[in-house]
Design an enzyme around this catalytic site. Structure first.
Site, PDB file in Angstrom:
ATOM      1  N   VAL A  85      45.688  42.574  38.468  1.00  0.00           N
ATOM      2  CA  VAL A  85      44.382  42.040  38.849  1.00  0.00           C
ATOM      3  C   VAL A  85      44.220  40.617  38.304  1.00  0.00           C
ATOM      4  O   VAL A  85      43.669  39.744  38.976  1.00  0.00           O
ATOM      5  CB  VAL A  85      43.233  42.949  38.337  1.00  0.00           C
ATOM      6  CG1 VAL A  85      41.869  42.330  38.627  1.00  0.00           C
ATOM      7  CG2 VAL A  85      43.328  44.330  38.973  1.00  0.00           C
ATOM      8  N   CYS A  86      44.730  40.384  37.102  1.00  0.00           N
ATOM      9  CA  CYS A  86      44.548  39.097  36.424  1.00  0.00           C
ATOM     10  C   CYS A  86      44.965  37.892  37.269  1.00  0.00           C
ATOM     11  O   CYS A  86      44.192  36.928  37.382  1.00  0.00           O
ATOM     12  CB  CYS A  86      45.271  39.086  35.089  1.00  0.00           C
ATOM     13  SG  CYS A  86      44.703  40.382  33.957  1.00  0.00           S
TER      14      CYS A  86
END
Length: 187
Positions: free
Chosen positions: A46-47
């Site tokens: 996700v980062c």
């Protein structure tokens, strides 16, 4: 206790900015609007989508006089390796701060102690170095840079227009509210 309206605590860290290693301190967060954007770790899933979204909107933040500092508990060396190998992260022009000592994550109360990583925390800091917005989300929930831009604009508006507040979904140029006895029970 809430961090809203508290002053950023002292810290010193190494960071990556425009391909160079630099030192960043709490003093860097004063004198202009800043966003401190914590994420769990480099080389994750996700980062990079969040950091790329910020990179794609970085020019809009700069037009507002806002500097962005992404922070994870990785080192500045890991940030460099990730920046050099990920197409999404390669777009980043803002400062990527390393927090391997966990001092910054502790200061902002986002450290997940048993994992040694930070929660997804977003903090908007005013030019006086005081925290005006705090948002913490679970690890699997990515954030939206355009929504963050909207919130920054609202914070800047309220800061420069005493006596006015921004209602839900407020966007730049829209009507604000002036809290008063006249409004009680009428909204």
């Amino acid at each position: 206790m809430s961090l809203i309206n508290t002053e950023v605590k002292p810290f010193k860290a190494q960071a990556l900015k425009a391909g160079n290693f630099i030192e960043v301190t709490d003093a860097n967060l004063k004198g202009k609007w800043s966003v401190v954007f914590f994420y769990p770790a480099d080389f994750t899933f996700v980062c990079p989508t969040e950091l790329e979204d910020l990179a794609d909107n970085y020019a809009e933040f700069q037009k507002l006089g806002v500097e962005i500092y992404s922070v994870s508990t990785d080192t500045h060396f890991a940030h460099k390796a990730w920046h050099d190998t990920s197409d999404a992260v390669k777009k980043i022009q803002y400062t990527m701060v390393g927090d391997p000592t966990h001092q910054i994550s502790k200061n902002f109360e986002v450290l997940i102690e048993d994992a040694g990583i930070a929660d997804r925390g977003t903090f908007v800091i005013d030019p006086a170095g005081k925290i005006q917005i705090v948002e913490i989300t679970a690890g699997g929930i990515g954030r939206d840079a355009k929504e963050l831009l909207r919130k920054v604009k609202a914070a800047q508006y309220v800061a420069t227009h005493p006596g006015e507040v921004c209602p839900a979904k407020w966007k730049e140029g829209e009507k604000t509210l002036a809290p008063s006895l006249d409004l009680v029970g009428k909204i």
